[in-house]
Design a protein around this motif. Sequence first.
Motif, PDB file in Angstrom:
ATOM      1  N   GLN A 165     -35.296  -8.898  34.559  1.00 41.14           N
ATOM      2  CA  GLN A 165     -36.576  -9.029  33.884  1.00 41.14           C
ATOM      3  C   GLN A 165     -36.670 -10.253  32.976  1.00 41.14           C
ATOM      4  OE1 GLN A 165     -34.776  -5.959  33.656  1.00 41.14           O
ATOM      5  NE2 GLN A 165     -35.870  -5.352  35.532  1.00 41.14           N
ATOM      6  N   LYS A 166     -35.507 -10.764  32.514  1.00 35.10           N
ATOM      7  CA  LYS A 166     -35.563 -11.777  31.467  1.00 35.10           C
ATOM      8  C   LYS A 166     -34.313 -12.651  31.482  1.00 35.10           C
ATOM      9  CE  LYS A 166     -36.338 -11.908  26.414  1.00 35.10           C
ATOM     10  NZ  LYS A 166     -36.480 -11.046  25.209  1.00 35.10           N
ATOM     11  N   VAL A 167     -34.514 -13.949  31.232  1.00 37.32           N
ATOM     12  CA  VAL A 167     -33.397 -14.887  31.067  1.00 37.32           C
ATOM     13  C   VAL A 167     -33.641 -15.686  29.800  1.00 37.32           C
ATOM     14  CG1 VAL A 167     -32.221 -16.921  31.993  1.00 37.32           C
ATOM     15  CG2 VAL A 167     -32.890 -15.079  33.531  1.00 37.32           C
ATOM     16  N   VAL A 168     -32.598 -15.789  28.980  1.00 43.08           N
ATOM     17  CA  VAL A 168     -32.686 -16.565  27.742  1.00 43.08           C
ATOM     18  C   VAL A 168     -31.532 -17.570  27.736  1.00 43.08           C
ATOM     19  CG1 VAL A 168     -32.672 -16.506  25.211  1.00 43.08           C
ATOM     20  CG2 VAL A 168     -33.685 -14.600  26.514  1.00 43.08           C
ATOM     21  N   PHE A 169     -31.861 -18.836  27.475  1.00 44.20           N
ATOM     22  CA  PHE A 169     -30.801 -19.836  27.371  1.00 44.20           C
ATOM     23  C   PHE A 169     -31.177 -20.896  26.349  1.00 44.20           C
ATOM     24  CE2 PHE A 169     -33.519 -21.244  30.910  1.00 44.20           C
ATOM     25  CZ  PHE A 169     -33.782 -22.569  30.588  1.00 44.20           C
ATOM     26  N   THR A 170     -30.162 -21.548  25.791  1.00 44.74           N
ATOM     27  CA  THR A 170     -30.385 -22.661  24.877  1.00 44.74           C
ATOM     28  C   THR A 170     -30.212 -23.968  25.641  1.00 44.74           C
ATOM     29  OG1 THR A 170     -28.063 -22.663  24.181  1.00 44.74           O
ATOM     30  CG2 THR A 170     -29.616 -21.396  22.835  1.00 44.74           C
ATOM     31  N   GLU A 171     -30.918 -24.984  25.190  1.00 44.73           N
ATOM     32  CA  GLU A 171     -30.804 -26.318  25.770  1.00 44.73           C
ATOM     33  C   GLU A 171     -30.483 -27.303  24.651  1.00 44.73           C
ATOM     34  OE1 GLU A 171     -33.473 -29.683  28.168  1.00 44.73           O
ATOM     35  OE2 GLU A 171     -34.399 -27.824  27.454  1.00 44.73           O
ATOM     36  N   ALA A 172     -29.396 -28.063  24.829  1.00 42.70           N
ATOM     37  CA  ALA A 172     -28.995 -29.073  23.849  1.00 42.70           C
ATOM     38  C   ALA A 172     -29.155 -30.457  24.469  1.00 42.70           C
ATOM     39  CB  ALA A 172     -27.545 -28.844  23.423  1.00 42.70           C
ATOM     40  N   TYR A 173     -29.739 -31.386  23.705  1.00 35.37           N
ATOM     41  CA  TYR A 173     -29.958 -32.742  24.206  1.00 35.37           C
ATOM     42  C   TYR A 173     -30.106 -33.692  23.014  1.00 35.37           C
ATOM     43  CZ  TYR A 173     -34.848 -31.609  23.124  1.00 35.37           C
ATOM     44  OH  TYR A 173     -36.011 -31.229  22.484  1.00 35.37           O
ATOM     45  N   GLU A 174     -30.172 -34.977  23.320  1.00 32.09           N
ATOM     46  CA  GLU A 174     -30.390 -35.980  22.276  1.00 32.09           C
ATOM     47  C   GLU A 174     -31.745 -36.629  22.464  1.00 32.09           C
ATOM     48  OE1 GLU A 174     -27.439 -38.900  21.569  1.00 32.09           O
ATOM     49  OE2 GLU A 174     -25.852 -37.447  21.116  1.00 32.09           O
ATOM     50  N   GLU A 175     -32.413 -36.865  21.348  1.00 33.85           N
ATOM     51  CA  GLU A 175     -33.720 -37.524  21.375  1.00 33.85           C
ATOM     52  C   GLU A 175     -33.765 -38.543  20.251  1.00 33.85           C
ATOM     53  OE1 GLU A 175     -37.712 -35.642  20.183  1.00 33.85           O
ATOM     54  OE2 GLU A 175     -37.677 -35.442  22.378  1.00 33.85           O
ATOM     55  N   ASN A 176     -33.875 -39.818  20.620  1.00 36.19           N
ATOM     56  CA  ASN A 176     -33.873 -40.910  19.644  1.00 36.19           C
ATOM     57  C   ASN A 176     -32.637 -40.858  18.744  1.00 36.19           C
ATOM     58  OD1 ASN A 176     -36.430 -41.783  20.582  1.00 36.19           O
ATOM     59  ND2 ASN A 176     -37.448 -40.288  19.246  1.00 36.19           N
ATOM     60  N   GLY A 177     -31.509 -40.544  19.362  1.00 37.50           N
ATOM     61  CA  GLY A 177     -30.249 -40.521  18.625  1.00 37.50           C
ATOM     62  C   GLY A 177     -29.995 -39.258  17.830  1.00 37.50           C
ATOM     63  N   LYS A 178     -30.922 -38.312  17.850  1.00 39.92           N
ATOM     64  CA  LYS A 178     -30.779 -37.060  17.113  1.00 39.92           C
ATOM     65  C   LYS A 178     -30.429 -35.922  18.072  1.00 39.92           C
ATOM     66  CE  LYS A 178     -34.032 -38.175  13.384  1.00 39.92           C
ATOM     67  NZ  LYS A 178     -35.261 -37.730  12.661  1.00 39.92           N
ATOM     68  N   LYS A 179     -29.528 -35.063  17.649  1.00 40.87           N
ATOM     69  CA  LYS A 179     -29.180 -33.895  18.449  1.00 40.87           C
ATOM     70  C   LYS A 179     -30.242 -32.822  18.288  1.00 40.87           C
ATOM     71  CE  LYS A 179     -24.188 -34.635  18.458  1.00 40.87           C
ATOM     72  NZ  LYS A 179     -22.855 -34.058  18.144  1.00 40.87           N
ATOM     73  N   MET A 180     -30.754 -32.330  19.408  1.00 41.54           N
ATOM     74  CA  MET A 180     -31.824 -31.352  19.407  1.00 41.54           C
ATOM     75  C   MET A 180     -31.364 -30.083  20.121  1.00 41.54           C
ATOM     76  SD  MET A 180     -34.220 -33.209  17.951  1.00 41.54           S
ATOM     77  CE  MET A 180     -35.771 -32.375  18.301  1.00 41.54           C
ATOM     78  N   MET A 181     -31.984 -28.966  19.749  1.00 36.55           N
ATOM     79  CA  MET A 181     -31.665 -27.684  20.371  1.00 36.55           C
ATOM     80  C   MET A 181     -32.940 -26.859  20.487  1.00 36.55           C
ATOM     81  SD  MET A 181     -28.970 -25.668  21.372  1.00 36.55           S
ATOM     82  CE  MET A 181     -27.533 -25.990  20.356  1.00 36.55           C
ATOM     83  N   VAL A 182     -33.174 -26.316  21.690  1.00 35.51           N
ATOM     84  CA  VAL A 182     -34.310 -25.422  21.884  1.00 35.51           C
ATOM     85  C   VAL A 182     -33.824 -24.175  22.613  1.00 35.51           C
ATOM     86  CG1 VAL A 182     -36.045 -27.255  21.927  1.00 35.51           C
ATOM     87  CG2 VAL A 182     -34.969 -26.525  24.059  1.00 35.51           C
ATOM     88  N   ARG A 183     -34.587 -23.099  22.461  1.00 40.59           N
ATOM     89  CA  ARG A 183     -34.290 -21.853  23.171  1.00 40.59           C
ATOM     90  C   ARG A 183     -35.416 -21.571  24.170  1.00 40.59           C
ATOM     91  NH1 ARG A 183     -32.729 -18.675  19.258  1.00 40.59           N
ATOM     92  NH2 ARG A 183     -30.541 -18.663  19.893  1.00 40.59           N
ATOM     93  N   HIS A 184     -35.022 -21.278  25.399  1.00 37.98           N
ATOM     94  CA  HIS A 184     -35.980 -20.947  26.453  1.00 37.98           C
ATOM     95  C   HIS A 184     -35.940 -19.440  26.697  1.00 37.98           C
ATOM     96  CE1 HIS A 184     -36.494 -25.191  27.954  1.00 37.98           C
ATOM     97  NE2 HIS A 184     -35.356 -25.312  27.274  1.00 37.98           N
ATOM     98  N   ILE A 185     -37.094 -18.824  26.743  1.00 40.98           N
ATOM     99  CA  ILE A 185     -37.208 -17.390  27.013  1.00 40.98           C
ATOM    100  C   ILE A 185     -38.096 -17.217  28.239  1.00 40.98           C
ATOM    101  CG2 ILE A 185     -37.895 -15.144  26.121  1.00 40.98           C
ATOM    102  CD1 ILE A 185     -37.547 -16.334  23.285  1.00 40.98           C
ATOM    103  N   LEU A 186     -37.510 -16.740  29.322  1.00 41.24           N
ATOM    104  CA  LEU A 186     -38.229 -16.601  30.587  1.00 41.24           C
ATOM    105  C   LEU A 186     -38.428 -15.124  30.898  1.00 41.24           C
ATOM    106  CD1 LEU A 186     -36.738 -19.424  30.628  1.00 41.24           C
ATOM    107  CD2 LEU A 186     -36.802 -19.254  33.110  1.00 41.24           C
TER     108      LEU A 186
END
Length: 303
Positions: free
Chosen positions: A252-273
């Motif tokens: 029913q559901k998948v949750v994952f985090t995504e880590a990446y860099e944007e303009n030299g800054k480390k970013m983190m988002v959470r995806h909820i499907l």
Amino acid sequence: MKSVIQRALASATLFLFLSVTYAQQTTQVSTTVNPSEELYQHYKQNGIDAAIKMYDSSPSKGDEYTLLSEPLNVLGYRLMDEGDLDAAEKAFKAQIDEYPNEANPYDSYADLLMEKGDEAGAKKNYQKAIELSATMDDAEAKQQMLEASKSKLAMLEGAGSDLQFLKGKWNTKMFRIQDGEKNMTQQGSVEFSANGKNNVLTGIMKDKNGDYVGTRIIAYDAIDEQYDMVFAGNSPNGIETSVLKIEESSPQKVVFTEAYEENGKKMMVRHILNKASGDIAWEIHELKGDQENPVAEMTFTKQ
């Protein structure tokens, strides 16, 4: 583990026999002998039991361990290729008996068990190979061994299949959330396909007019137990990369985090499907410290 480049096993040995008969001296020289080939020929003539018995009494027995090019390892894979799985099993078991504390004999035996359809036995031996790989001194060989065994075990256990439900063609809508308001920013389609092993997903994205937007590739990394994702498209940003880590996975559901860099800054988002309805309601939350703020939503509707 099967070798791509076999070690040169031939060794030249000079046997000098001196005899005096009627005042004449004779010298005889042996030809080069390949232990793996000698084993194979003995198997062809006398069977696997006789070949292993010959190996047990040969100079090769107890030599310094040579990993992929061990005579029994080479023989086992050759017999596998020829379809004599029972004989190959005896060769790999004999290799384990000879080197019980080495990783590769267990990996090779697991490959044989997979060929015979014994998945439970294969899992057990791949796991043993992974455990023993930690004791290897050679850093390069250790990494190769770990990658080989862990990736095969991961596929057996279904690791890397969390996102396979994305396969197919979808109509998509993208919404940006700002100051509590949701506005649609993009509409189009994406079609995901998988490779033969189902550990790589490739998505081709198009806009609402059917024009190409970009390509997204999601590949499972069994060593780090994560997904590596890349995106390349029409924008001049080059290739964008990120790492996905699954937090929750169910029908029913998948949750994952995504880590990446944007303009030299480390970013983190959470995806909820949320996928209980067959379509996908996809939420994206930005993570900053202890705060989690919704920044975007997507809808995937199956075509």
